[in-house]
Design an enzyme around this catalytic site. Structure first.
Site, mmCIF file in Angstrom:
data_model
loop_
_atom_site.group_PDB
_atom_site.id
_atom_site.type_symbol
_atom_site.label_atom_id
_atom_site.label_comp_id
_atom_site.label_asym_id
_atom_site.label_seq_id
_atom_site.Cartn_x
_atom_site.Cartn_y
_atom_site.Cartn_z
ATOM 1 N N CYS A 156 6.338 20.419 -0.394
ATOM 2 C CA CYS A 156 5.361 20.766 -0.534
ATOM 3 C C CYS A 156 4.843 21.537 0.289
ATOM 4 O O CYS A 156 3.750 22.458 -0.321
ATOM 5 C CB CYS A 156 4.371 19.408 -0.460
ATOM 6 S SG CYS A 156 4.538 18.432 -1.484
HETATM 7 N N1 COA Z 1 -1.409 1.966 -13.845
HETATM 8 C C1 COA Z 1 -2.073 0.443 -12.727
HETATM 9 N N2 COA Z 1 -1.031 0.206 -11.912
HETATM 10 C C2 COA Z 1 -0.913 0.727 -11.210
HETATM 11 C C3 COA Z 1 -0.150 1.644 -10.850
HETATM 12 C C4 COA Z 1 -0.838 2.698 -12.462
HETATM 13 N N3 COA Z 1 0.043 3.497 -12.672
HETATM 14 N N4 COA Z 1 0.746 2.400 -10.166
HETATM 15 C C5 COA Z 1 0.660 1.284 -9.241
HETATM 16 N N5 COA Z 1 -0.185 0.167 -9.807
HETATM 17 C C6 COA Z 1 0.080 -1.378 -8.838
HETATM 18 C C7 COA Z 1 1.488 -1.383 -8.081
HETATM 19 O O1 COA Z 1 2.141 -1.790 -8.503
HETATM 20 C C8 COA Z 1 0.320 -2.402 -7.372
HETATM 21 O O2 COA Z 1 0.371 -3.070 -8.125
HETATM 22 P P1 COA Z 1 0.144 -4.843 -6.681
HETATM 23 O O3 COA Z 1 -0.388 -4.760 -5.551
HETATM 24 O O4 COA Z 1 0.525 -5.687 -7.410
HETATM 25 O O5 COA Z 1 1.976 -4.942 -6.555
HETATM 26 C C9 COA Z 1 -0.677 -1.601 -7.195
HETATM 27 O O6 COA Z 1 -1.285 -1.114 -8.366
HETATM 28 C C10 COA Z 1 -1.148 -0.839 -5.714
HETATM 29 O O7 COA Z 1 0.097 0.081 -5.966
HETATM 30 P P2 COA Z 1 -0.089 1.106 -4.732
HETATM 31 O O8 COA Z 1 0.910 1.927 -4.918
HETATM 32 O O9 COA Z 1 -0.386 0.669 -3.222
HETATM 33 O O10 COA Z 1 -1.203 1.955 -4.843
HETATM 34 P P3 COA Z 1 -2.163 2.965 -3.913
HETATM 35 O O11 COA Z 1 -3.206 3.054 -3.980
HETATM 36 O O12 COA Z 1 -1.115 2.950 -2.395
HETATM 37 O O13 COA Z 1 -1.652 4.136 -4.862
HETATM 38 C C11 COA Z 1 -0.592 6.689 -4.138
HETATM 39 C C12 COA Z 1 -0.314 4.992 -4.818
HETATM 40 C C13 COA Z 1 0.972 7.275 -4.935
HETATM 41 C C14 COA Z 1 -1.716 7.342 -5.402
HETATM 42 C C15 COA Z 1 -0.441 6.701 -3.032
HETATM 43 O O14 COA Z 1 -0.002 5.916 -2.257
HETATM 44 C C16 COA Z 1 -0.688 8.158 -2.020
HETATM 45 O O15 COA Z 1 -0.964 8.687 -2.532
HETATM 46 N N6 COA Z 1 0.370 8.184 -1.197
HETATM 47 C C17 COA Z 1 0.287 9.543 -0.830
HETATM 48 C C18 COA Z 1 1.313 9.827 -2.281
HETATM 49 C C19 COA Z 1 2.046 11.494 -1.838
HETATM 50 O O16 COA Z 1 0.679 11.973 -1.477
HETATM 51 N N7 COA Z 1 2.701 12.092 -2.322
HETATM 52 C C20 COA Z 1 2.692 13.601 -1.631
HETATM 53 C C21 COA Z 1 4.146 13.866 -2.578
HETATM 54 S S1 COA Z 1 4.775 15.275 -2.171
#
Ligand code: COA
Length: 373
Positions: A156
């Protein structure tokens, strides 16, 4: 030493769009199909059933509303779930080179430069279509640029690290006019069959022209300074690579051959790293946050950008001070902050300062302090 400046920018935006609702409908059809095909193994507890995705979750967790992609048909086909491209012959331009030509020509036009005046092409991206010959050299040839060209990959942060490389060469005099292009086909390495991440990425290509400030033909941004930092982490990882066929099961359809991340850990670890990085960069340059007219941040996640913007400015930034484009493009890896810069920089007045900042896998952070010239 010469003063480097950004004199042109361009964005190639694929015309195919996938909305969250379309994405979720395709994923849920795939999940139902998977669960039906594996009903016995799921009932026996050998594998987990696939849970459905939801548009509300995606918007709330990321701020993303849609993404542009190079091929939506394959991605939205529950029997395929990835982009599909036709095989090109070696005599045809590669896809990344084609994207880069479009964005590169727009950037050159804005700079008022001909391609033959370019003496450095850097193709800075998270993935390259082949290991060699470098995509950058193909772009150099297709454009009709001179000098030399090379590929680089810092995930990135590829674009900001590319800006630093080009700016340093312009400063020292080894090149006079550079094109930094970031063709990001993130749809190719995203695992569209995993609901935790299937909404994250989109495709795009950005390009920047850098040259000596004294050579600029019009409005430009002087690159006052750049800062790059890295710190190893496995929390964003992709194990695909040239040794794939050498390993047992290497050629199987393995989850780790696509993008993997520990999203929560990334969130927790990268935010303090980026905030401290920007604070140190500004302090080294004796720039106060209140002197910054605009922040062009990496476009991964709205909450992350809100957090960083508030930390840097010491208050909630006005939308105009920290423009987001991720709602329309999703995360386009290294290109994200450059799309924001390209779309939201024309209105800055001479003397206005701003900061481009990217962050992600590696971990890597790159910041570029610019001033409207
Ligand atoms: N639809 C519905 N529910 C979903 C889902 C989807 N597409 N994806 C995950 N969930 C669920 C999960 O299973 C989890 O359920 P649980 O609490 O029963 O285990 C819940 O939603 C929360 O998931 P989580 O992964 O903790 O969500 P989050 O709020 O952390 O958001 C991201 C996920 C990826 C958006 C977030 O972690 C993030 O932005 N991280 C940084 C990512 C990033 O910038 N990466 C850089 C790549 S270069």
């Amino acid at each position: 030493m010469h003063r480097p400046a950004i004199t042109g920018s361009g964005v190639f935006t694929p015309d195919q769009v996938i909305t969250n609702d379309e994405l979720v409908a395709a994923f849920n059809a795939y999940a139902e199909r998977f669960n039906a095909e594996n009903a016995d193994a799921i009932a026996a507890g050998d594998i987990a059933a696939k849970a459905p995705s939801s548009s509300d979750f995606i918007l709330g967790a990321s701020g993303i509303e849609q993404r542009h992609v190079m091929d939506k048909t394959g991605v939205l086909d529950p029997a395929v779930m990835h982009p599909q491209f036709r095989q090109r012959s070696d005599d045809e331009p590669s896809i990344m080179a084609e994207m880069a030509l479009d964005a590169g020509r727009k950037a050159l036009e804005q700079a008022g430069r001909r391609a033959d005046e370019v003496d450095l092409v850097i193709c800075a991206a998270s993935n390259h279509e082949r290991p060699y010959p470098a995509i950058a050299i193909e772009i150099q040839q297709l454009l009709g640029a001179g000098g030399f060209a090379f590929d680089m990959n810092v995930a990135c942060s590829s674009a900001t690290f590319g800006i630093q490389a080009a700016a340093d060469m312009i400063r020292s005099g080894s090149v006079r006019c550079a094109l930094v292009v970031s063709p990001e086909i993130c749809s190719g390495h995203l695992e569209w069959r995993d609901r935790d991440c299937h909404f994250i990425f989109g495709d795009v290509c950005t390009a920047l022209v850098l040259e000596r400030a004294e050579d600029a033909k019009g409005a430009h941004f002087v690159v006052r300074s750049t800062r790059c930092a890295t710190q190893f982490s496995n929390n964003i990882r992709n194990n695909n690579g040239f040794l794939r066929r050498t390993r047992p099961d290497g050629l199987k359809d393995r989850r780790d051959m696509q993008f993997m991340q520990e999203g929560r850990k990334v969130f927790k670890e990268v935010l303090p790293m980026v905030s401290a990085h920007i604070a140190a960069h500004l302090s080294d340059e004796a720039v106060e946050a209140s002197d910054l007219r605009r922040l062009w941040l990496h476009q991964a996640n709205k909450s992350m950008n809100d957090f960083i913007g508030k930390k840097v400015m010491g208050r909630v930034p006005e939308p105009d001070e920290q423009p987001n484009i991720l709602q329309d493009y999703a995360n386009t890896s290294s290109a994200g902050s450059i799309i924001a810069f390209s779309k939201y920089s024309d209105d800055l007045k001479p003397g206005d300062a701003g900061l481009i900042c990217s962050f992600g896998a590696g971990y890597s952070v790159g910041s570029v302090l610019v001033e409207r010239g």
